[in-house]
Scaffold this active site. Structure first.
Site, PDB file in Angstrom:
ATOM      1  N   PHE A 152       0.837  -1.204   0.000  1.00  0.00           N
ATOM      2  CA  PHE A 152       0.000   0.000   0.000  1.00  0.00           C
ATOM      3  C   PHE A 152       0.870   1.251   0.000  1.00  0.00           C
ATOM      4  O   PHE A 152       0.561   2.247   0.659  1.00  0.00           O
ATOM      5  CB  PHE A 152      -0.936  -0.021   1.219  1.00  0.00           C
ATOM      6  CG  PHE A 152      -1.813  -1.250   1.277  1.00  0.00           C
ATOM      7  CD1 PHE A 152      -2.910  -1.378   0.433  1.00  0.00           C
ATOM      8  CD2 PHE A 152      -1.525  -2.299   2.139  1.00  0.00           C
ATOM      9  CE1 PHE A 152      -3.714  -2.515   0.460  1.00  0.00           C
ATOM     10  CE2 PHE A 152      -2.317  -3.444   2.176  1.00  0.00           C
ATOM     11  CZ  PHE A 152      -3.415  -3.558   1.335  1.00  0.00           C
ATOM     12  N   LEU A 153       2.003   1.179  -0.715  1.00  0.00           N
ATOM     13  CA  LEU A 153       2.942   2.298  -0.738  1.00  0.00           C
ATOM     14  C   LEU A 153       2.499   3.365  -1.729  1.00  0.00           C
ATOM     15  O   LEU A 153       2.104   3.028  -2.846  1.00  0.00           O
ATOM     16  CB  LEU A 153       4.342   1.816  -1.162  1.00  0.00           C
ATOM     17  CG  LEU A 153       4.900   0.558  -0.507  1.00  0.00           C
ATOM     18  CD1 LEU A 153       6.231   0.179  -1.137  1.00  0.00           C
ATOM     19  CD2 LEU A 153       5.068   0.792   0.986  1.00  0.00           C
ATOM     20  N   CYS A 263      -1.166   3.313 -10.671  1.00  0.00           N
ATOM     21  CA  CYS A 263      -2.005   2.366  -9.924  1.00  0.00           C
ATOM     22  C   CYS A 263      -3.511   2.577 -10.083  1.00  0.00           C
ATOM     23  O   CYS A 263      -4.216   1.684 -10.545  1.00  0.00           O
ATOM     24  CB  CYS A 263      -1.632   2.428  -8.457  1.00  0.00           C
ATOM     25  SG  CYS A 263       0.120   2.143  -8.211  1.00  0.00           S
TER      26      CYS A 263
HETATM   27  C1  UGA Z   1      -1.733   4.608  -4.735  1.00  0.00           C
HETATM   28  C2  UGA Z   1      -2.262   4.282  -3.333  1.00  0.00           C
HETATM   29  O1  UGA Z   1      -2.481   5.485  -2.597  1.00  0.00           O
HETATM   30  C3  UGA Z   1      -1.289   3.381  -2.562  1.00  0.00           C
HETATM   31  O2  UGA Z   1      -1.854   3.004  -1.320  1.00  0.00           O
HETATM   32  C4  UGA Z   1      -1.028   2.134  -3.412  1.00  0.00           C
HETATM   33  O3  UGA Z   1      -0.097   1.275  -2.779  1.00  0.00           O
HETATM   34  C5  UGA Z   1      -0.489   2.534  -4.755  1.00  0.00           C
HETATM   35  O4  UGA Z   1      -1.440   3.392  -5.421  1.00  0.00           O
HETATM   36  C6  UGA Z   1      -0.275   1.272  -5.570  1.00  0.00           C
HETATM   37  O5  UGA Z   1      -1.245   0.570  -5.846  1.00  0.00           O
HETATM   38  O6  UGA Z   1       0.891   0.901  -5.794  1.00  0.00           O
HETATM   39  P1  UGA Z   1       0.050   6.353  -5.741  1.00  0.00           P
HETATM   40  O7  UGA Z   1      -0.525   5.979  -7.065  1.00  0.00           O
HETATM   41  O8  UGA Z   1       1.523   6.340  -5.563  1.00  0.00           O
HETATM   42  O9  UGA Z   1      -0.541   5.373  -4.583  1.00  0.00           O
HETATM   43  O10 UGA Z   1      -0.407   7.821  -5.405  1.00  0.00           O
HETATM   44  P2  UGA Z   1      -1.564   8.516  -4.534  1.00  0.00           P
HETATM   45  O11 UGA Z   1      -0.939   9.368  -3.513  1.00  0.00           O
HETATM   46  O12 UGA Z   1      -2.567   7.552  -4.089  1.00  0.00           O
HETATM   47  O13 UGA Z   1      -2.219   9.475  -5.646  1.00  0.00           O
HETATM   48  C7  UGA Z   1      -2.898   8.940  -6.783  1.00  0.00           C
HETATM   49  C8  UGA Z   1      -3.589  10.064  -7.538  1.00  0.00           C
HETATM   50  O14 UGA Z   1      -4.664  10.610  -6.765  1.00  0.00           O
HETATM   51  C9  UGA Z   1      -2.679  11.260  -7.847  1.00  0.00           C
HETATM   52  O15 UGA Z   1      -2.955  11.709  -9.156  1.00  0.00           O
HETATM   53  C10 UGA Z   1      -3.062  12.292  -6.800  1.00  0.00           C
HETATM   54  O16 UGA Z   1      -2.797  13.604  -7.200  1.00  0.00           O
HETATM   55  C11 UGA Z   1      -4.553  12.022  -6.694  1.00  0.00           C
HETATM   56  N1  UGA Z   1      -5.142  12.492  -5.416  1.00  0.00           N
HETATM   57  C12 UGA Z   1      -4.810  11.917  -4.244  1.00  0.00           C
HETATM   58  C13 UGA Z   1      -6.075  13.512  -5.443  1.00  0.00           C
HETATM   59  O17 UGA Z   1      -6.407  14.062  -6.518  1.00  0.00           O
HETATM   60  N2  UGA Z   1      -6.664  13.908  -4.285  1.00  0.00           N
HETATM   61  C14 UGA Z   1      -6.349  13.344  -3.092  1.00  0.00           C
HETATM   62  O18 UGA Z   1      -6.924  13.745  -2.058  1.00  0.00           O
HETATM   63  C15 UGA Z   1      -5.397  12.319  -3.064  1.00  0.00           C
END
Ligand code: UGA
Length: 432
Positions: A152-153, A263
């Site tokens: 869940f990184l 992801c």
């Molecule tokens: C995501 C999950 O959060 C991790 O728990 C998981 O392990 C990972 O996928 C995976 O499957 O390997 P990640 O893709 O690195 O992590 O990034 P996030 O921080 O989740 O952001 C994903 C997208 O959502 C980004 O475009 C971010 O800008 C967007 N986001 C996130 C928002 O628009 N609003 C938010 O409040 C949070």
């Protein structure tokens, strides 16, 4: 313990390095010789805060090794983590499991004593069953156990997420494996991580369900922000008001551009494909995918409106182009569709990203990279804050931008509209 990580992409490298830092002997394997040779010199293939230091430390103290020799790595290890990619298949939304099954075949040729084989790659429900079938064609089931242990990184926060996870999910009914893995994760459990032992299929589904739920939460707030823009309500107030309800929670409730990365887009599609295979309908997730696919065009439309539909020769600066801050990852970043669209309409785009110039835009004639914030924004008609890097959070725009009539479109709601208006800056945010 003796571990090997097969695949030194994001998941394999970060997990391998962190496991070695916890005192285990870890061999990271990859078939990409250049990558392995670079890693042996502590040259890291990805941008991840804190990773280089940890590689250096554990490589030097000999707990962390890098190799292309898969067979030898398997023979030397008691626990084998499969961390290879599971990209979306071409012409389908299902996950492509070729690399996972190839590794399973290789493992089946290299087992001489009991091994725990773990899928850390994100794999659809029943993949563990399939791996077990492949290996048991050559090896007695007494000599191995296939476990699901999803990760869940978050990119950019991966080391912290590894060391302080909310939970460790272990999918196995094999008592011996469960005991060994609980021991492996005990340093994290003692710091407060919840340890969950469940069935292998449940663990596989927990990973997809978590990502799909987070993607749904973001899409929900993004859609609400569209409504807020019409009714003079600030989406930030809604996020705070909703998030304080513990049943909802404030995290992943920030409106912004379409979610991207390697992801959420891939995993939402894959879980829908799994549900189709089992003849059920995940209609909510289907809507999320559709809404997110549409988000970049909605934000483009807003950009056109901000510029009174006069795009030709307008100087537009993007601050940040990756899919989020603290990463160099461009995969499924909304900038990949927005910049070419604005370029096509005749805009002159300049961008700055703390992780440097991107190949994705090199072929576009009027898209240029600036290597600092000042030169990127100084001549802009419109500044688009696309990612939420700390570097962008306290810019003195009036001092740095020469053009008197510039506008700012803050897609991450970093700045206060009130303060911007006090400085007479024409400021536009998401959901207000
Ligand atoms: C995501 C999950 O959060 C991790 O728990 C998981 O392990 C990972 O996928 C995976 O499957 O390997 P990640 O893709 O690195 O992590 O990034 P996030 O921080 O989740 O952001 C994903 C997208 O959502 C980004 O475009 C971010 O800008 C967007 N986001 C996130 C928002 O628009 N609003 C938010 O409040 C949070």
């Amino acid at each position: 313990m003796k571990l090997c990580m097969i695949g030194t992409g994001y998941v394999g490298l970060v997990s391998g390095v962190c496991f070695s830092d916890l005192g285990n002997d870890v061999i990271c394997v990859d078939k990409d010789l250049d990558k392995i040779n670079n890693l042996k010199q502590c040259i890291i293939p990805i941008y991840e805060p804190g990773l280089e230091e940890l590689v250096l430390k554990n490589f030097k103290n000999n707990r962390l090794k890098f190799t292309t020799n898969l067979k030898e790595a398997i023979l030397k290890s008691d626990i084998i983590f499969i961390c290879v990619g599971t990209p979306t298949k071409k012409n389908s939304s299902a996950a492509d499991l070729t690399q996972v099954y190839d590794v399973a075949k290789e493992i089946s040729r290299s087992i001489a004593k009991f091994k725990i084989i773990i899928t850390k790659s994100t794999v659809p429900v029943t993949t563990g069953d399939e791996i077990e079938k492949i290996i048991s064609k050559k090896i007695s089931k007494k000599l191995f156990s296939v476990v699901s242990n999803p990760e869940f990184l978050r990119e950019g926060e991966a080391i912290r997420d590894f060391i302080y996870p909310d939970r460790v999910v272990i999918g196995t009914s094999n008592k011996r494996s469960n005991k060994i893995l609980k021991n492996l994760y005990s340093p994290l459990i003692s710091k407060g991580a919840k340890y969950i032992n469940t069935s292998r299929r449940a663990a596989e589904l927990i990973k997809y369900a978590s990502n799909a739920f987070l993607a749904t939460k973001i899409t929900f707030i993004n859609e609400l922000s569209n409504l807020c823009e019409k009714i003079n309500v600030n989406i930030e107030d809604i996020s705070i008001g909703m998030g304080l309800d513990k049943r909802i929670g404030s995290r992943f409730l920030r409106a912004g551009p379409a979610y991207g990365g390697s992801c959420f887009p891939k995993d939402t599609k894959a879980i829908v494909s799994t549900s189709d295979k089992f003849k059920t309908n995940l209609s909510v997730i289907k809507s999320v995918i559709k809404s997110n696919d549409n988000r970049s065009s909605l934000l483009l439309k807003r950009t056109f409106e901000i510029l009174n539909n006069k795009i030709k020769n307008k100087k537009i600066c993007f601050l940040g182009v990756t899919f989020k801050a603290n990463t160099d990852d461009m995969r499924d970043s909304s900038s990949l569709s927005m910049i070419p669209s604005l370029h096509k309409k005749g805009a002159k785009i300049n961008y700055f990203d703390p992780t440097g110039e991107k190949n994705d835009f090199k072929k576009l004639k009027n898209v240029t990279f600036s290597n600092n914030i000042k030169s990127a924004i100084s001549n802009s008609d419109l500044i688009i804050i696309h990612t939420e890097w700390n570097d962008f959070k306290s810019i003195n725009f009036n001092k740095l931008v020469k053009n008197k009539n510039y506008k700012i479109f803050d897609m991450r709601n970093i700045y206060s509209a009130k303060k911007m208006s006090e400085q007479k800056i024409k400021y536009f945010a998401i959901g207000s």
